[in-house]
Enzyme design. Structure first.
Site, PDB file in Angstrom:
ATOM      1  N   HIS A 170     -12.961   3.517   8.654  1.00 19.68           N
ATOM      2  CA  HIS A 170     -12.241   2.313   8.221  1.00 19.68           C
ATOM      3  C   HIS A 170     -12.918   1.735   6.974  1.00 19.68           C
ATOM      4  CE1 HIS A 170      -9.112  -0.512  10.125  1.00 19.68           C
ATOM      5  NE2 HIS A 170      -9.152  -0.749   8.818  1.00 19.68           N
ATOM      6  N   ASP A 182      -8.293   6.947   8.103  1.00 16.40           N
ATOM      7  CA  ASP A 182      -9.346   5.956   7.894  1.00 16.40           C
ATOM      8  C   ASP A 182      -9.363   4.971   9.057  1.00 16.40           C
ATOM      9  OD1 ASP A 182     -11.446   4.833   6.283  1.00 16.40           O
ATOM     10  OD2 ASP A 182     -10.099   3.182   5.782  1.00 16.40           O
ATOM     11  N   ASP A 217      11.606   2.955   6.318  1.00 13.88           N
ATOM     12  CA  ASP A 217      11.213   1.551   6.438  1.00 13.88           C
ATOM     13  C   ASP A 217      12.483   0.735   6.666  1.00 13.88           C
ATOM     14  OD1 ASP A 217      10.482  -1.129   6.085  1.00 13.88           O
ATOM     15  OD2 ASP A 217       8.877  -0.622   4.700  1.00 13.88           O
ATOM     16  N   ILE A 241       0.833  -1.204   0.000  1.00 13.71           N
ATOM     17  CA  ILE A 241       0.000   0.000   0.000  1.00 13.71           C
ATOM     18  C   ILE A 241       0.867   1.253   0.000  1.00 13.71           C
ATOM     19  CG2 ILE A 241      -1.748   1.294   1.285  1.00 13.71           C
ATOM     20  CD1 ILE A 241      -2.714  -1.480   2.358  1.00 13.71           C
ATOM     21  N   GLU A 278     -11.960   1.728  17.760  1.00 13.11           N
ATOM     22  CA  GLU A 278     -12.969   1.634  16.703  1.00 13.11           C
ATOM     23  C   GLU A 278     -14.098   0.716  17.154  1.00 13.11           C
ATOM     24  OE1 GLU A 278     -11.255   0.451  12.971  1.00 13.11           O
ATOM     25  OE2 GLU A 278      -9.659   1.945  13.077  1.00 13.11           O
ATOM     26  N   ARG A 302      -2.991   1.913  11.023  1.00 14.34           N
ATOM     27  CA  ARG A 302      -3.705   1.576  12.246  1.00 14.34           C
ATOM     28  C   ARG A 302      -3.699   2.793  13.167  1.00 14.34           C
ATOM     29  NH1 ARG A 302      -5.678  -1.887   9.833  1.00 14.34           N
ATOM     30  NH2 ARG A 302      -5.820  -4.132  10.249  1.00 14.34           N
TER      31      ARG A 302
END
Length: 326
Positions: free
Chosen positions: A290, A266, A181, A161, A271, A242
Site C-alpha cells: 500500500h 498495492d 463504471d 485515478i 493489511e 482496495r
C-alpha cells in the site's frame, strides 16, 4: 492547546519533520501510534481520551460506539479512502472528517498501477532474481512475458485515478480503453476516447484489467470466481483500489491454475498482509505494501494538507475537503 494522535501513518513527519514541529508549536503534543486493524473499540476509546485530533491511516475503524465517548474535533484521513470511518455518526457528534483531495494522490497511484502492469508483463521481479542468483541463461522460459503495446485495457472505476491510468495506457502504449463504471456518462467517455461497456464484455476482451473503484457494498468482490473465469488466460489483473474488490480465494485459484497471466496489487484484503497468505507464494504475483503514495512530492502535499486541517480547526475555522457534510 490540543492533542494530536497520528495513527498508522509511519510516514508522517519522517521525511518532513517540520510538520510535526509546526503542530507542536501551534496546536499541541503529537503522539504516534501503530494500532492493529481489529483493536477493540473500548481500548481505542481509552487510548484516545483527551485527544482532539486524529490523523488516520487505512485502519482501524471508527464508528458510533467510539464517537459517543470521544473528545475529537477532527479526523483527518491521510489518504482518499474513508471506509474505515462512519461518516454519518461522526457528523452527528460534530466531528469533522476530511480526506486528501484526489488530485494529490491520483498521479502517484496511477503510476504505481502502471509500474505493476509493466513489471508483471515483463516478469521483472523473476528476471531480477535470476540475475542475482547467477542464472542469466538458466530456464529463460520463466521470464517469457507479454507485450502491452496496441492491446486492450479494461478499467473498472473511472474516477480521477482510473482516468489517469487510462491516459497512460492509451497515450503511452496505444491501448484501446474499455471502461465499466455505472456512474460515468457517455459524453465524458466519448470526450476521453474510452468505450463504456458492461463488466462481462470488459473482462472478456481486455488484456489488462485494472481496478480503481471505491469499496462499497456493491463493489465488494466485484471480481469473484465467476467473473475471474471470464478473463483471458493471457490477461494481467491490477488492483490499486482496495483488496476486497476481489475475492482473494478465487483469485488464488485462478492464478494457480494459470487462468490469468498474473496479478499486481498495492492492496490486500487484510493489511498488513498475513505471512500465510497464499498469494505470497505464487511467482506470477507482485504485491507492494500500500505504498503508491511513497514519493516525496505526494508525501509533502499529504502532510501539508492534514496539518492545515488541524491548524484550521484549532483556530475555529472549517478544514478543507470535508467529506461528512458538516
Amino acid at each position: 492547546m490540543g492533542k494530536i494522535a497520528v495513527i498508522n501513518i509511519t510516514s508522517f513527519g519522517r521525511e518532513f519533520p517540520e510538520f510535526v514541529e509546526e503542530l507542536e508549536v501551534n496546536v499541541g503534543k503529537v503522539e504516534k501510534f501503530i494500532l492493529p486493524a481489529d483493536i477493540p473499540v473500548e481500548e481505542l476509546i481509552d487510548l484516545l481520551k483527551g485527544y482532539q485530533y486524529v490523523l488516520l491511516g487505512n485502519y482501524p475503524y471508527f464508528g458510533e460506539t467510539f464517537f459517543k465517548q470521544c473528545d475529537l474535533k477532527l479526523i483527518a484521513r491521510h489518504g482518499i479512502g474513508f471506509n474505515n470511518i462512519d461518516l454519518k455518526s461522526a457528523k452527528e457528534h460534530n466531528i469533522y472528517v476530511t480526506s486528501i483531495p484526489n488530485e494529490i494522490e491520483m498521479y502517484a497511484v496511477a503510476e504505481q498501477a502502471l509500474a505493476l502492469t509493466l513489471s508483471i508483463s515483463k516478469n521483472i521481479v523473476v528476471a531480477d532474481d535470476m540475475v542475482h542468483q547467477g542464472e542469466w541463461n538458466v530456464n529463460r522460459q520463466r521470464i517469457m512475458g507479454i507485450q502491452l503495446t496496441n492491446k486492450v485495457t479494461g478499467i473498472i472505476g473511472y474516477g480521477n485515478i482510473g482516468s489517469c491510468y487510462a491516459q497512460m495506457m492509451q497515450h503511452g502504449l496505444n491501448n484501446k480503453v474499455l471502461v465499466y463504471d455505472p456512474y460515468l456518462s457517455k459524453e465524458v467517455a466519448d470526450k476521453d476516447g474510452v468505450t463504456l461497456v458492461e463488466l462481462d464484455e470488459l473482462l472478456a476482451k481486455s488484456d489488462v484489467v485494472s481496478l480503481h473503484a471505491n469499496l462499497t457494498k456493491e463493489t465488494t468482490h466485484i471480481l469473484n470466481e465467476k467473473n475471474l473465469s471470464k478473463m483471458k488466460t493471457s490477461a494481467i489483473l491490477i488492483n490499486s483500489g482496495r483488496g476486497d474488490l476481489i475475492d482473494e480465494k478465487a483469485l488464488i485459484k485462478v492464478l494457480k491454475e494459470k487462468k490469468i497471466f498474473g496479478y499486481g496489487a498495492d492492496v490486500a484484503s487484510v493489511e498488513p498482509m498475513l505471512k500465510e497468505n497464499e498469494l505470497l507464494t505464487l511467482p506470477n504475483v507482485i504485491i507492494t505494501p500500500h505504498s503508491s503514495i511513497y514519493n516525496t512530492d505526494c508525501m509533502w502535499q499529504m502532510n501539508r494538507k492534514v496539518v492545515d486541517d488541524v491548524c484550521l480547526v484549532e483556530v475555529g475555522s472549517k478544514p478543507n475537503n470535508i467529506i461528512n457534510d458538516m
